[in-house]
Enzyme design. Structure first.
Site, PDB file in Angstrom:
ATOM      1  N   HIS A 190     -26.438 -18.722   5.796  1.00 47.97           N
ATOM      2  CA  HIS A 190     -27.045 -19.192   4.542  1.00 47.97           C
ATOM      3  C   HIS A 190     -28.568 -19.086   4.530  1.00 47.97           C
ATOM      4  O   HIS A 190     -29.270 -20.091   4.411  1.00 47.97           O
ATOM      5  CB  HIS A 190     -26.607 -20.628   4.209  1.00 47.97           C
ATOM      6  CG  HIS A 190     -26.549 -21.592   5.376  1.00 47.97           C
ATOM      7  ND1 HIS A 190     -27.587 -21.776   6.250  1.00 47.97           N
ATOM      8  CD2 HIS A 190     -25.566 -22.433   5.785  1.00 47.97           C
ATOM      9  CE1 HIS A 190     -27.242 -22.677   7.142  1.00 47.97           C
ATOM     10  NE2 HIS A 190     -26.022 -23.093   6.886  1.00 47.97           N
ATOM     11  N   ASP A 263     -20.958 -21.098   1.751  1.00 51.34           N
ATOM     12  CA  ASP A 263     -21.381 -22.434   2.189  1.00 51.34           C
ATOM     13  C   ASP A 263     -20.924 -23.505   1.205  1.00 51.34           C
ATOM     14  O   ASP A 263     -21.589 -24.538   1.040  1.00 51.34           O
ATOM     15  CB  ASP A 263     -22.898 -22.499   2.405  1.00 51.34           C
ATOM     16  CG  ASP A 263     -23.296 -23.748   3.206  1.00 51.34           C
ATOM     17  OD1 ASP A 263     -22.431 -24.333   3.881  1.00 51.34           O
ATOM     18  OD2 ASP A 263     -24.474 -24.139   3.131  1.00 51.34           O
TER      19      ASP A 263
HETATM   20  C1  NCD Z   1     -22.967 -28.635   4.801  1.00 47.34           C
HETATM   21  C2  NCD Z   1     -21.913 -29.749   4.801  1.00 47.34           C
HETATM   22  O1  NCD Z   1     -21.965 -30.625   3.933  1.00 47.34           O
HETATM   23  O2  NCD Z   1     -21.028 -29.715   5.656  1.00 47.34           O
HETATM   24  N1  NCD Z   1     -24.026 -28.979   3.889  1.00 47.34           N
HETATM   25  C3  NCD Z   1     -24.910 -28.154   3.318  1.00 47.34           C
HETATM   26  O3  NCD Z   1     -25.843 -28.634   2.653  1.00 47.34           O
HETATM   27  N2  NCD Z   1     -24.803 -26.853   3.416  1.00 47.34           N
HETATM   28  C4  NCD Z   1     -23.460 -28.386   6.186  1.00 47.34           C
HETATM   29  C5  NCD Z   1     -24.341 -27.166   6.317  1.00 47.34           C
HETATM   30  O4  NCD Z   1     -23.870 -26.037   6.231  1.00 47.34           O
HETATM   31  O5  NCD Z   1     -25.549 -27.353   6.502  1.00 47.34           O
HETATM   32 ZN    ZN Z   2     -22.461 -24.694   5.869  1.00 40.47          ZN
END
Ligand code: NCD
Ligand code: ZN
Length: 359
Positions: A190, A263
């Site tokens: 990401h 993500d």
């Molecule tokens: C993800 C989660 O909630 O598991 N959250 C996010 O903001 N992307 C964890 C992560 O990938 O950082």
């Molecule tokens: Zn993630």
């Protein structure tokens, strides 16, 4: 109606501007959670993607073959009967990860990759790695067996501004890591900055990156537009416009180094709209629709299939999907909320209309 032919180059698939047919995509980074919410979110991912790399940041995290197998079984049980979907499991790295257990899991096809969370960087990452040196032996093993390392690339140092965490991670950790393990397969997950785009482009072929739909479509203003907007809060944070534009250029460039990873990370309304709200954007209800819209806006629809359905599989050394999906230019209303087990979840861009749909 176009007939899908797996030998045909992708640009030939774009004849009818109102419809495109591409090889079925995969999601190389998703959070499916567990329990009741798992059952409800799996169909959103399975309706569009053939496979997904499933993140291991449950509480407790997935750190062994036994845990991964049991979690995989729970995911498989949640796949709707009319859909085919393969979850690819990952192992959560800790300071005391066991290289032998991990290698065994990889050779048995239980683990597809390992995930490195710097401790404290994001949701359920407390048991993550406190010092990269603690996993050097494991990384050495992974390099030898060709097992990919997936990285949440942010430092958590108190002296570093939260918007600079990714760029500083590259300078303080990643540059040395890539030097110390020149053949380790690395996916910088990401990515949110031009710094990451440039780092990945200038690295060797064993270093690649995933890009989310939200980082392609929002900049950091979205979190503060007329008031605080917790449903645009995720980690890594969206950055300035210059970074978003660099991500769009990279994703649509046709480069084999960038591929799709949503993500998608659902959190209930009560945990997002709180005095200490959780990070994560639930984009699975509109992921492919958002990506195709970005590629169309960039005038690069012919590069969509490479990004969504080819680069990731090649990087992981997996076969390309045979089936196809159709994306049609029809307005689709993104639901305002989704009720799961007496809790509400707000999808990315809830209540808005997107002008593509997955048929
Ligand atoms: C993800 C989660 O909630 O598991 N959250 C996010 O903001 N992307 C964890 C992560 O990938 O950082
Ligand atoms: Zn993630």
């Amino acid at each position: 109606m176009q007939i899908f032919d797996s030998n045909r180059p992708p640009q030939d698939l774009i004849h009818d501007p109102r419809q495109i047919i591409i090889r079925q995509p995969d999601d190389w980074h998703v959070h499916l959670r567990d329990g009741a919410i798992l059952t409800s979110v799996v169909p959103f991912t399975a309706r569009q993607f053939a496979r997904a790399i499933v993140m291991p940041n449950l509480d407790p995290p997935i750190i062994s073959r036994t845990m991964a197998k049991a979690y995989r079984d729970r995911i498989v049980a949640a796949i709707p009967k009319d859909l085919e979907f393969t979850p690819l499991m990952t192992c959560f790295l800790t300071d005391v990860s066991d290289g032998e257990e991990i290698a065994q899991g990889f050779s048995e096809g239980i683990f597809a990759a390992c995930k490195l969370y710097p401790s404290g960087a994001t949701t359920n990452s407390n048991r993550g790695v406190t010092n990269i040196k603690n996993i050097y032996k494991v990384l050495d093993k992974m390099q030898t067996i060709g097992m990919p390392l997936l990285i949440h690339g942010e430092v958590v140092d108190k002296d570093v501004d939260v918007f600079d965490r990714e760029a500083v991670f590259i300078d303080r950790i990643l540059k040395k890591l890539v030097k110390d393990f020149p053949n380790l397969k690395i996916v910088l997950e990401h990515i949110t900055t031009i710094n990451s785009v440039e780092f990945v482009e200038s690295s060797s072929d064993n270093v690649a990156a995933t890009i989310t739909p939200h980082h392609l479509t929002i900049n950091r203003n979205a979190m503060f537009d007329g008031g605080i907007k917790p449903h645009y809060y995720c980690l890594p944070l969206a950055k300035r416009e210059v970074h978003r534009l660099a991500l769009r250029k990279a994703a649509t460039s046709g480069s084999h180094k960038f591929f799709l990873g949503t993500d998608s990370a659902p959190h209930s309304v009560s945990s997002k709209e709180s005095s200490c709200g959780c990070a994560g954007i639930f984009n699975a209800p509109c992921a492919m629709e958002t990506y195709v819209q970005v590629f169309e806006e960039e005038g690069r629809l012919e590069a969509l299939e490479t990004f969504s359905s080819i680069n990731g599989a090649k990087f992981y050394g997996l076969p390309l999907n045979i089936k196809s999906i159709t994306l049609r230019k029809i307005d689709t209303l993104i639901p305002g909320n989704i009720k799961i087990d007496n809790q509400y979840y707000i999808p990315f861009n809830a209540g808005e209309t997107i002008n593509w749909s997955v048929v």
